[in-house]
Design a protein around this motif. Structure first.
Motif, PDB file in Angstrom:
ATOM      1  N   LEU A  43       0.803  -1.231   0.000  1.00 42.83           N
ATOM      2  CA  LEU A  43       0.000   0.000   0.000  1.00 42.83           C
ATOM      3  C   LEU A  43       0.836   1.281   0.000  1.00 42.83           C
ATOM      4  O   LEU A  43       0.265   2.374  -0.084  1.00 42.83           O
ATOM      5  N   LEU A  44       2.167   1.156   0.082  1.00 39.86           N
ATOM      6  CA  LEU A  44       2.996   2.363   0.012  1.00 39.86           C
ATOM      7  C   LEU A  44       3.215   2.730  -1.455  1.00 39.86           C
ATOM      8  O   LEU A  44       3.622   1.884  -2.259  1.00 39.86           O
ATOM      9  N   PRO A  45       2.904   3.962  -1.842  1.00 35.19           N
ATOM     10  CA  PRO A  45       3.103   4.348  -3.248  1.00 35.19           C
ATOM     11  C   PRO A  45       4.558   4.165  -3.686  1.00 35.19           C
ATOM     12  O   PRO A  45       5.482   4.404  -2.912  1.00 35.19           O
ATOM     13  N   VAL A  46       4.728   3.738  -4.928  1.00 33.09           N
ATOM     14  CA  VAL A  46       6.059   3.468  -5.478  1.00 33.09           C
ATOM     15  C   VAL A  46       6.336   4.430  -6.634  1.00 33.09           C
ATOM     16  O   VAL A  46       5.481   4.636  -7.500  1.00 33.09           O
ATOM     17  N   ARG A  47       7.537   4.995  -6.634  1.00 34.19           N
ATOM     18  CA  ARG A  47       7.950   5.893  -7.718  1.00 34.19           C
ATOM     19  C   ARG A  47       9.378   5.550  -8.130  1.00 34.19           C
ATOM     20  O   ARG A  47      10.214   5.189  -7.310  1.00 34.19           O
ATOM     21  N   ASP A  48       9.641   5.705  -9.405  1.00 33.24           N
ATOM     22  CA  ASP A  48      11.001   5.650  -9.960  1.00 33.24           C
ATOM     23  C   ASP A  48      11.806   4.444  -9.506  1.00 33.24           C
ATOM     24  O   ASP A  48      12.899   4.582  -8.916  1.00 33.24           O
ATOM     25  N   PRO A  49      11.343   3.215  -9.758  1.00 33.71           N
ATOM     26  CA  PRO A  49      12.166   2.057  -9.395  1.00 33.71           C
ATOM     27  C   PRO A  49      13.448   2.020 -10.226  1.00 33.71           C
ATOM     28  O   PRO A  49      13.460   2.414 -11.403  1.00 33.71           O
ATOM     29  N   SER A  50      14.529   1.593  -9.627  1.00 37.10           N
ATOM     30  CA  SER A  50      15.802   1.490 -10.327  1.00 37.10           C
ATOM     31  C   SER A  50      16.568   0.306  -9.779  1.00 37.10           C
ATOM     32  O   SER A  50      16.163  -0.317  -8.791  1.00 37.10           O
ATOM     33  N   GLY A  66      16.236  -2.543  -1.169  1.00 37.58           N
ATOM     34  CA  GLY A  66      15.710  -1.603  -0.195  1.00 37.58           C
ATOM     35  C   GLY A  66      15.006  -0.474  -0.919  1.00 37.58           C
ATOM     36  O   GLY A  66      14.804  -0.521  -2.137  1.00 37.58           O
ATOM     37  N   TYR A  67      14.635   0.542  -0.184  1.00 40.57           N
ATOM     38  CA  TYR A  67      13.965   1.672  -0.809  1.00 40.57           C
ATOM     39  C   TYR A  67      14.235   2.937  -0.003  1.00 40.57           C
ATOM     40  O   TYR A  67      14.517   2.899   1.191  1.00 40.57           O
ATOM     41  N   ARG A  68      14.136   4.038  -0.710  1.00 35.82           N
ATOM     42  CA  ARG A  68      14.196   5.342  -0.065  1.00 35.82           C
ATOM     43  C   ARG A  68      12.774   5.827   0.157  1.00 35.82           C
ATOM     44  O   ARG A  68      11.934   5.735  -0.744  1.00 35.82           O
ATOM     45  N   TYR A  69      12.549   6.375   1.327  1.00 35.01           N
ATOM     46  CA  TYR A  69      11.240   6.959   1.577  1.00 35.01           C
ATOM     47  C   TYR A  69      11.387   8.476   1.551  1.00 35.01           C
ATOM     48  O   TYR A  69      12.100   9.074   2.353  1.00 35.01           O
ATOM     49  N   ALA A  70      10.728   9.087   0.559  1.00 30.65           N
ATOM     50  CA  ALA A  70      10.771  10.540   0.390  1.00 30.65           C
ATOM     51  C   ALA A  70       9.510  10.972  -0.332  1.00 30.65           C
ATOM     52  O   ALA A  70       8.978  10.237  -1.183  1.00 30.65           O
ATOM     53  N   ASP A  71       9.033  12.151  -0.026  1.00 32.36           N
ATOM     54  CA  ASP A  71       7.851  12.706  -0.675  1.00 32.36           C
ATOM     55  C   ASP A  71       6.657  11.763  -0.584  1.00 32.36           C
ATOM     56  O   ASP A  71       5.886  11.605  -1.539  1.00 32.36           O
ATOM     57  N   GLU A  72       6.535  11.102   0.586  1.00 38.51           N
ATOM     58  CA  GLU A  72       5.407  10.215   0.884  1.00 38.51           C
ATOM     59  C   GLU A  72       5.300   9.054  -0.102  1.00 38.51           C
ATOM     60  O   GLU A  72       4.216   8.564  -0.408  1.00 38.51           O
ATOM     61  N   ALA A  73       6.454   8.631  -0.601  1.00 35.48           N
ATOM     62  CA  ALA A  73       6.473   7.493  -1.529  1.00 35.48           C
ATOM     63  C   ALA A  73       7.772   6.723  -1.356  1.00 35.48           C
ATOM     64  O   ALA A  73       8.764   7.230  -0.823  1.00 35.48           O
ATOM     65  N   ALA A  74       7.745   5.458  -1.809  1.00 40.69           N
ATOM     66  CA  ALA A  74       8.934   4.619  -1.795  1.00 40.69           C
ATOM     67  C   ALA A  74       9.606   4.666  -3.158  1.00 40.69           C
ATOM     68  O   ALA A  74       8.928   4.596  -4.202  1.00 40.69           O
ATOM     69  N   HIS A  75      10.925   4.785  -3.148  1.00 39.65           N
ATOM     70  CA  HIS A  75      11.727   4.769  -4.370  1.00 39.65           C
ATOM     71  C   HIS A  75      12.592   3.511  -4.292  1.00 39.65           C
ATOM     72  O   HIS A  75      13.685   3.537  -3.715  1.00 39.65           O
ATOM     73  N   PRO A  76      12.105   2.394  -4.850  1.00 37.32           N
ATOM     74  CA  PRO A  76      12.766   1.108  -4.589  1.00 37.32           C
ATOM     75  C   PRO A  76      14.009   0.885  -5.435  1.00 37.32           C
ATOM     76  O   PRO A  76      14.140   1.384  -6.551  1.00 37.32           O
ATOM     77  N   ARG A  77      14.944   0.122  -4.852  1.00 40.20           N
ATOM     78  CA  ARG A  77      16.142  -0.336  -5.538  1.00 40.20           C
ATOM     79  C   ARG A  77      16.158  -1.859  -5.487  1.00 40.20           C
ATOM     80  O   ARG A  77      15.872  -2.465  -4.453  1.00 40.20           O
ATOM     81  N   SER A  78      16.527  -2.454  -6.604  1.00 43.24           N
ATOM     82  CA  SER A  78      16.742  -3.897  -6.642  1.00 43.24           C
ATOM     83  C   SER A  78      18.184  -4.158  -7.048  1.00 43.24           C
ATOM     84  O   SER A  78      18.911  -3.238  -7.438  1.00 43.24           O
TER      85      SER A  78
END
Length: 342
Positions: free
Chosen positions: A215-222, A261-273
């Motif tokens: 349920l956490l919004p996801v943006r810009d996966p890299s 892992g992911y970065r949490y910023a701007d009320e969204a998760a920015h995931p890294r794989s």
């Protein structure tokens, strides 16, 4: 090199190969140039230390003239002590620049003959180290840290070119750059692509290991995609020089990816794989150059804030789990557009 001779011995015969010159004539024929030394210092966010002075409107790197009989590295240490009140030793060179005699900005009565200027690596300063700066009573009126892309607006054009070239040489890890008026005579991939000429997008926030919660919004996966030598794939936009991690790749370009892992910023998760890179298909977007870089080089081209330390540690843990070596700092390698296979 002309051959030197003693006129009392040889007379005016001029016999023998080459051009015969007396020591006096040879000395008079040599070019006269000034010598200078400056120091490039960054903070933990990759910004460059610049200082304001009371005799110019533009900003400068700390440093100045090499005195008669003084080694350039000794001049760098002396200038840092005189201008910033800090002691240190600066022995690692980043660049040597030839500044032509017709460079604008020098009064005619100064008879500026040109200059050889050495750029030394002052390292990355922590907040505690920065707090140790003590300015003199005159000449230096203030110091600050500037985003690399802002240097052309703050500095003389040649000074800005020199500082950016030196910073790219530090990140590249291939040794000092030889410059002519701030331009590398043998440009690296970072020079050719103009890395850091555009402002870096801040990607701060907090780092969290593992997958993104539901349920956490996801943006810009890299993704951190590892080549067999432990380096990772990096994209640099040809139009802007901006550096980016690639999006997660689908097989067979990479092995099975796992959440890093992911970065949490701007009320969204920015995931890294993270995944092992087994082959690279032909480039789908010619607007981006594809390079191999160490994880540290990737971080130095980005503005990740304090969370960058935690992410870098997670990257090395993933590399170890993939049984890949720790890569030494080597020059970034641009990959062919037709792709490659390991």
């Amino acid at each position: 090199m002309p051959q030197l001779t003693d006129e009392a011995v040889t007379g005016d015969s001029g016999d023998g190969p080459g051009t015969w010159m007396s020591p006096q004539e040879y000395g008079a024929s040599r070019a006269v140039l000034w010598a200078g030394a400056v120091v490039l210092v960054t903070d933990t966010d990759g910004r460059i230390l610049v200082q304001s002075v009371d005799y110019r409107t533009d900003r400068l790197l700390p440093g100045g003239a090499v005195d008669t009989g003084e080694a350039p590295s000794a001049a760098a240490a002396r200038e840092m002590r005189e201008e910033l009140g800090v002691d240190g030793s600066y022995l690692s060179g980043l660049a040597v620049d030839w500044i032509p005699a017709d460079t604008p900005g020098f009064p005619p009565e100064m008879r500026f003959p040109g200059e050889i200027l050495h750029v030394y690596d002052g390292g990355t300063w922590t907040p505690d180290r920065i707090d140790e700066i003590r300015l003199p009573a005159r000449e230096v009126t203030g110091v600050g840290f500037a985003e690399p892309a802002d240097l052309p607006a703050l500095m003389d054009p040649g000074d800005a070119r020199r500082a950016l070239s030196a910073l790219r040489a530090r990140i590249n890890g291939g040794g000092p750059a030889l410059l002519e008026d701030g331009r590398p005579t043998s440009p690296t991939a970072l020079d050719r692509l103009g890395a850091l000429r555009s402002r870096r997008t801040p990607h701060h926030g907090t780092w969290h290991p593992g997958p993104v919660p539901a349920l956490l919004p996801v943006r810009d996966p890299s993704a951190w995609l590892f080549a067999p030598d432990g380096r990772v794939l990096l994209l640099i936009c040809r139009a802007t020089g901006s550096a980016h991690l690639p999006p997660p790749a689908a097989p067979p370009a990479a092995g099975d990816a796992h959440p890093l892992g992911y970065r949490y910023a701007d009320e969204a998760a920015h995931p890294r794989s993270a995944a092992r890179l087994t082959r690279l298909p032909p480039a789908a977007d010619p607007a981006y150059a594809r390079l191999l870089a160490t994880p540290e080089q990737v971080r130095e081209l980005a503005d990740w804030g304090p969370a960058g330390h935690a992410e870098l540690a997670a990257v090395h843990t993933a590399r170890t789990r993939l049984s890949l070596p720790a890569p030494p700092r080597t020059p970034l390698t641009e990959l062919p557009s037709e792709g490659t296979r390991w």
